[in-house]
Design an enzyme around this catalytic site. Structure first.
Site, mmCIF file in Angstrom:
data_model
loop_
_atom_site.group_PDB
_atom_site.id
_atom_site.type_symbol
_atom_site.label_atom_id
_atom_site.label_comp_id
_atom_site.label_asym_id
_atom_site.label_seq_id
_atom_site.Cartn_x
_atom_site.Cartn_y
_atom_site.Cartn_z
ATOM 1 N N GLY A 36 0.836 -1.194 0.000
ATOM 2 C CA GLY A 36 0.000 0.000 0.000
ATOM 3 C C GLY A 36 0.863 1.234 0.000
ATOM 4 O O GLY A 36 1.714 1.383 0.875
ATOM 5 N N CYS A 44 -5.732 -16.240 -1.110
ATOM 6 C CA CYS A 44 -5.760 -15.499 -2.376
ATOM 7 C C CYS A 44 -4.558 -15.926 -3.224
ATOM 8 O O CYS A 44 -3.406 -15.681 -2.854
ATOM 9 C CB CYS A 44 -5.679 -14.002 -2.088
ATOM 10 S SG CYS A 44 -5.385 -13.031 -3.572
ATOM 11 N N TYR A 101 1.589 -12.283 -7.526
ATOM 12 C CA TYR A 101 2.068 -10.915 -7.683
ATOM 13 C C TYR A 101 2.244 -10.153 -6.376
ATOM 14 O O TYR A 101 3.233 -9.441 -6.203
ATOM 15 C CB TYR A 101 1.097 -10.143 -8.591
ATOM 16 C CG TYR A 101 1.235 -8.644 -8.538
ATOM 17 C CD1 TYR A 101 2.342 -8.011 -9.081
ATOM 18 C CD2 TYR A 101 0.264 -7.862 -7.923
ATOM 19 C CE1 TYR A 101 2.475 -6.627 -9.025
ATOM 20 C CE2 TYR A 101 0.386 -6.488 -7.864
ATOM 21 C CZ TYR A 101 1.492 -5.866 -8.412
ATOM 22 O OH TYR A 101 1.630 -4.523 -8.349
ATOM 23 N N CYS A 148 -12.891 -8.731 -7.518
ATOM 24 C CA CYS A 148 -12.507 -9.359 -6.245
ATOM 25 C C CYS A 148 -13.323 -8.717 -5.128
ATOM 26 O O CYS A 148 -13.420 -7.504 -5.053
ATOM 27 C CB CYS A 148 -11.018 -9.138 -5.982
ATOM 28 S SG CYS A 148 -10.510 -9.700 -4.337
ATOM 29 N N CYS A 163 -8.384 -19.312 -3.403
ATOM 30 C CA CYS A 163 -9.423 -18.555 -4.099
ATOM 31 C C CYS A 163 -8.854 -18.185 -5.472
ATOM 32 O O CYS A 163 -7.709 -17.756 -5.577
ATOM 33 C CB CYS A 163 -9.749 -17.285 -3.321
ATOM 34 S SG CYS A 163 -10.851 -16.166 -4.231
ATOM 35 N N CYS A 222 -11.331 -14.297 -9.275
ATOM 36 C CA CYS A 222 -11.188 -13.233 -10.279
ATOM 37 C C CYS A 222 -10.815 -13.812 -11.652
ATOM 38 O O CYS A 222 -10.945 -13.134 -12.669
ATOM 39 C CB CYS A 222 -10.169 -12.194 -9.833
ATOM 40 S SG CYS A 222 -8.634 -12.893 -9.270
HETATM 41 S S1 SF4 Z 1 -10.861 -12.915 -6.213
HETATM 42 FE FE1 SF4 Z 1 -8.727 -12.998 -6.990
HETATM 43 S S2 SF4 Z 1 -7.671 -11.303 -5.984
HETATM 44 FE FE2 SF4 Z 1 -9.574 -11.661 -4.846
HETATM 45 S S3 SF4 Z 1 -9.028 -13.052 -3.178
HETATM 46 FE FE3 SF4 Z 1 -9.731 -14.320 -4.875
HETATM 47 S S4 SF4 Z 1 -7.847 -14.796 -6.032
HETATM 48 FE FE4 SF4 Z 1 -7.376 -13.087 -4.685
#
Ligand code: SF4
Length: 494
Positions: free
Chosen positions: A40, A261, A267, A417, A471, A474
């Site tokens: 950030g 995530c 990244y 996301c 997850c 996205c």
């Molecule tokens: S949607 Fe994509 S950016 Fe958001 S937590 Fe899931 S993997 Fe990560």
């Protein structure tokens, strides 16, 4: 117009840091935030806990817009304003709440029935709007437009008489992603949602305890990594813990599924950090290796294929790609073909200036001798809008390579996301605009070939951390929890 090339990547997220039991708590928090600057860069703040001459605990705060070194440019501040033996800090990209509101800079603090309380949050609460509406209807007055403020309200309004019980009760009402550090008059508390979307780790420094986003914040202080905060766990550090060394731990809810995530490995996290049970460096190299195995670029005759990264975020992936390509028998060489300036800060560019090319040129330049006449493989971790990638490809094309082959160590981003990473609207996503048609995207970007990792390939790369523990919404649109796609817009407009 201010140039913010970071915004060309998925942004958001935040870095949190808390320390308890150190006489240099705020200075150590400053160093910790420095190590977490990548999480950030819009604003940051530190709140410290000290004891007044009358013997009462009090919280002091210093916050501002900008990088850690800009906001904390007066070193006297740590001994004078921010003295005390405990502190929490936060680096911010806004994910909810108006980005430019000074009031939204964390940590937030209140003084209420049971004393002082401060919080710093990484993630996104998906039910913040509903909770806020309920609280406002009951008479609550909000100071900020951030989702995080509801946490303080829920704790302060609890009728329970123990602060840890109040915090547990409040956290049980939260949905979405949260890795939190909280500070009370006599405790540092860490809490992580049961899906464990975002990282949160515990460390030790000369008898004091630290809870923070990534282990790179331990390394800058020579602190020792102890363990990660578990999914759905609340950990409490107080004077007892300093004496006994036994961290107090509670589980807020049963973990139904772990959904780290995957973007943290692709990244977001630093490659020198250890999160989700593994070194980020190792996972990022594996992403590069799987990318090479499934999407190689072959040499013609005796020529040597030149593999370059988009620095710095793709450096580690590129190492993995090149070593694997070599193993496949391709005559290839890792080269530094792009030089990145680290001193752009908030550079001013003239609106509409020559196709905004200046934007990418301020940040990158090519090493022409490395690229000229060569078959070039360019490795990047993701493409969001595609505008920077297109300019970057043009920059490389100007160095007269034989061909440019773009390889991406993630899948096309197609969905928003809800858990703390900030992508532009669907309409701005290049994969959405081209219906994920890779040939059309390649043509638009001006490359000779383009390949992404498939979702299966991404999961194969991170499988040591458990294929099912991630997850990838996205990329796939498969959200681990029920989400209302219309709600997305609203959480940005609290
Ligand atoms: S949607 Fe994509 S950016 Fe958001 S937590 Fe899931 S993997 Fe990560």
């Amino acid at each position: 117009m201010q140039l913010n090339l970071q915004r060309e990547k998925p942004t958001c997220n935040c870095g949190v840091f808390g320390i308890y039991g150190s006489q240099n708590a705020s200075l150590e928090t400053y160093y910790g935030l420095h190590a977490l600057q990548h999480r950030g860069q819009e604003a940051c703040g530190i709140i410290s806990k000290n004891i007044s001459p009358k013997g009462n605990p009090h919280f002091s705060v210093h916050k501002g817009e900008g990088l850690v070194t800009e906001v904390f440019d007066d070193h006297d501040i740590f001994q004078k304003t921010l003295a005390g033996n405990a502190a929490i800090g936060h680096n911010r990209y806004s994910t909810t709440g108006a980005a430019n509101s000074l009031k939204n800079i964390q940590p937030f603090s209140v003084n209420y029935r049971l004393g002082n309380l401060a919080v710093a949050h990484n993630g996104n609460l998906t039910n913040a709007k509903q909770i806020r509406e309920e609280l406002v209807n009951e008479g609550a007055i909000f100071q900020t437009t951030s989702d995080t403020e509801v946490i303080l309200h829920l704790i302060a309004r609890s009728r329970l008489d123990d602060q840890v019980d109040q915090i547990t009760e409040a956290i049980n009402k939260l949905e979405g992603a949260f890795s939190l550090v909280l500070m009370t008059d006599d405790k540092l508390i860490g809490a992580r949602d049961s899906h464990a979307y975002r990282p949160l780790v515990i460390g030790k420094l000369n008898g004091s305890y630290i809870i923070t986003s990534e282990t790179c914040a331990f390394d800058i202080l020579s602190a020792e990594f102890i363990r990660e905060v578990e999914p759905g766990e609340i950990v409490v550090i107080d004077d007892d813990v300093l004496r006994t060394g036994e961290i107090k731990s509670f589980h807020i809810s049963e973990t139904t599924s772990i959904n780290h995530c995957i973007f943290e490995y692709i990244y977001f996290s630093r490659p020198d950090s250890f999160i989700f049970g593994h070194n980020v460096d190792k996972m990022r190299r594996r992403l590069g290796k799987v990318l090479a195995r499934n999407h190689p670029v072959y040499n013609e005759g005796d020529e040597k294929v030149i593999v370059i990264s988009v620095p710095d975020s793709s450096n580690t992936t590129t190492l993995g790609y090149q070593t694997e390509l070599e193993k496949l028998g391709v005559n290839c060489k890792l080269e530094i073909g792009l030089i990145r300036s680290h001193y752009i800060g908030r550079t001013f560019i003239q609106p509409g200036q020559a196709n905004r090319e200046i934007g990418v040129k301020i940040k990158f330049n090519t090493v022409k001798g490395v690229l000229e006449g060569r078959t070039v493989v360019l490795i990047d971790d993701s493409i969001v809008r595609g505008t920077t990638s297109k300019q970057l490809v043009k920059l490389i094309r100007d160095a007269n390579p034989k061909s440019i082959h773009l390889r991406i160590s993630s899948s096309p981003i197609t969905h928003p996301c809800f858990y703390g990473m900030d992508f532009p609207s669907k309409e701005e996503l290049i994969a959405h605009n081209f219906n994920s048609n890779i040939k059309d995207i390649a043509e638009y970007l001006g490359v000779d070939s383009l390949e992404y990792l498939t979702i299966d390939e991404m999961l194969e790369a991170v499988s040591e951390a458990g294929r099912d523990n991630f997850c990838h919404a996205c990329f796939s649109g498969k959200y681990p929890t029920q989400v209302d796609l219309k709600f997305k817009k609203e959480i940005y407009e609290i």
